[in-house]
Enzyme design. Structure first.
Site, PDB file in Angstrom:
ATOM      1  N   GLU A  35      -8.854 -77.651  35.840  1.00 35.95           N
ATOM      2  CA  GLU A  35      -8.722 -75.864  36.264  1.00 35.95           C
ATOM      3  C   GLU A  35      -9.538 -75.261  36.364  1.00 35.95           C
ATOM      4  O   GLU A  35      -9.139 -74.860  34.268  1.00 35.95           O
ATOM      5  CB  GLU A  35      -7.196 -75.892  36.773  1.00 35.95           C
ATOM      6  CG  GLU A  35      -6.295 -77.175  37.558  1.00 35.95           C
ATOM      7  CD  GLU A  35      -4.454 -76.817  37.492  1.00 35.95           C
ATOM      8  OE1 GLU A  35      -4.377 -76.373  37.312  1.00 35.95           O
ATOM      9  OE2 GLU A  35      -4.199 -77.984  38.168  1.00 35.95           O
ATOM     10  N   CYS A  61      -6.347 -66.388  36.567  1.00 34.83           N
ATOM     11  CA  CYS A  61      -8.582 -67.194  36.799  1.00 34.83           C
ATOM     12  C   CYS A  61      -8.298 -66.993  38.655  1.00 34.83           C
ATOM     13  O   CYS A  61      -9.307 -67.411  38.757  1.00 34.83           O
ATOM     14  CB  CYS A  61      -8.076 -68.901  36.907  1.00 34.83           C
ATOM     15  SG  CYS A  61      -6.572 -69.706  37.681  1.00 34.83           S
TER      16      CYS A  61
END
Length: 486
Positions: A253, A287
């Site tokens: 990720e 993110c």
């Protein structure tokens, strides 16, 4: 967690107990606002990893063989321990530099991950298949991957750790966690204390704070069946190369350069609220923050005015003080990078409408326009409270600009006509997209992850965890021994 001498001080967590690392190395734990050292964690090396791997392997077979009710009960007990933990909120605030609301979100979300994972433990893990062979029973079943190494970041250390720990354990795996050196407590050892208080069996969950040596050994170790990494795209590439050469299951990720698209019929006040939260929440250090605001010319002036007003009104300071909206950037390296990205863009012609200054690591929320589309501030992940805004003419230009990135994590579309906004959202190439809401979204049941340079592997959340933390196995049983010509 409020003890004067907590059990994890100077320790790692292996085989169900806190103990010093083999070499005796330690990591200082700093308050990100004051830079005060308020704790110390052990720092594991490769030999500590080897010991922990052996313990996990010994524990995994028994853990997977236990009734699902026992695995679920451990997770529920950990959730209860977290809800009752004294001091976890302040620990997150001090170690990550976050305000109270962000810490409260992490705790509530981690509890949600644990309770949903407890339910996951009872999900069906197989299906009977049709077969063309008389007397054969054929089944496709899911079996645990085995030993899962989780390497987690500093920005949301509790919940991003629990997103891997809880479902992996629910499905019969064991977990080795290496938290970021910035957050070895709220991202690691304090979690281990919850498992210890819940009476979790030794070896099923272990914590190895440390640096590159420990991380590399986890990735390379032949008995680690899966590596789950959350962090930067650059480090993700290195992990992918190493794990790929070993043909090891990997889930990455990674970063994002996420677009917030504001259509010509949007209510600019509401859109600016969404935009401010998307770019400034937790100093922009996620993110899934919005790094690009793409705004139709018809509403651009009003949107910029409203976004600028919201940014200017945010209070920046010590998160432990009431009324603070944003805390500090996590460290000096991240601050220097943010300053470089902004200064470089301004040198290339960009204009700052508000912010652009910092007092130490306390960085003012910043709105900037006229950014060169080739500038790193526009093309790279920022990880600071900076909102670059581009003005476009119409939907086609907005979609093209939003999709012009190698990343593919999340995007948002804001508009009054929900059907039209949804049609625009369908055309965006990110793995997650939200209509009339901010880019930072996460739920335990939702499949979280990215495409392109934002991720490699599966998804975390809900049913996606079944794919993520198990392998499919085909098993047949013949009612009598089969006969072949030789």
């Amino acid at each position: 967690m409020a003890e004067q001498n907590p059990p994890w001080s100077g320790a790692i967590y292996v085989d169900g107990r806190f103990r010093p690392p083999a070499a005796g190395d330690t990591l200082p734990v700093r308050d990100k606002s004051s830079d005060e050292v308020f704790g110390v964690a052990g720092s594991a090396d490769a030999s500590d990893v080897d010991v922990a791997v052996a313990s996990s392997l010994a524990a995994q077979r028994d853990w997977a063989a236990r009734p699902y009710t026992e695995r679920a009960a451990v997770l529920r007990d950990v959730a209860a321990a977290l809800e009752q933990a004294d001091g976890f909120r302040e620990l997150i605030m001090r170690e990550t530099g976050s305000i109270a609301g962000k810490a409260d979100y992490e705790i509530a979300s981690a509890v949600g991950e644990l309770t949903e994972a407890a339910a996951l433990a009872s999900r069906p893990v197989g299906e009977v298949l049709q077969t063309g062979h008389e007397g054969r029973f054929s089944v496709s079943e899911r079996v645990p991957v085995g030993l899962v190494a989780a390497i987690t970041p500093w920005n949301f250390p509790l919940v991003l750790g629990m997103r891997v720990i809880a479902p992996a354990l629910a499905l019969g795996n064991t977990v080795l966690l290496k938290p970021s050196p910035e957050t070895p407590l709220s991202g690691g050892l304090a979690i281990a204390e919850l498992f210890a208080r819940a009476g979790a069996p030794p070896g099923i969950f272990q914590v190895l704070p440390g640096g590159e040596e420990a991380g590399l050994r986890l990735v390379e170790h032949p008995d680690v069946a899966m590596v789950h990494f959350t962090g930067s795209t650059a480090v993700g590439r290195d992990i992918a190369r190493t794990a790929g050469s070993l043909l090891k299951k990997t889930s990455l990720e990674l970063g994002g350069n996420n677009a917030l698209v504001v259509l010509d019929d949007a209510d600019t006040g509401q859109a600016a609220m969404i935009g401010a939260w998307s770019s400034f929440h937790y100093q922009g250090q996620t993110c899934i923050s919005a790094g690009r605001h793409i705004v139709d010319r018809a509403v651009a002036d009003a949107y910029l005015r409203d976004l600028t007003d919201r940014a200017a009104a945010i209070t920046v300071g010590d998160p432990l003080r009431d009324g603070t909206g944003l805390g500090p950037i996590i460290n000096d390296a991240q601050l220097a990078r943010a300053r470089h990205l902004l200064d470089e863009a301004v040198a290339g012609g960009a204009r700052i409408l508000t912010g652009g200054t910092n007092d130490g690591r306390f960085f003012r929320p910043t709105v900037v326009v006229d950014v060169d589309p080739a500038a790193a501030l526009w093309t790279e992940e920022i990880f600071a409270p900076i909102a670059p805004v581009a003005v476009v003419d119409g939907v086609e230009e907005a979609v093209a600009l939003a999709n012009h990135t190698p990343y593919g994590l999340v995007s948002s579309v804001v508009g009054a006509d929900v059907h039209r906004a949804t049609e625009v959202a369908r055309r965006l190439t990110s793995a997650m997209v939200h209509v009339n809401d901010a880019t930072p979204q996460d739920e335990p049941l939702a499949p979280f992850g990215g495409v392109g340079q934002s991720g490699l592997g599966g998804r975390a959340g809900g049913d996606a965890n079944l794919e993520e933390f198990t392998e499919r196995r085909w098993r047949t049983v013949a009612s009598t021994p089969a006969h072949y010509p030789y």
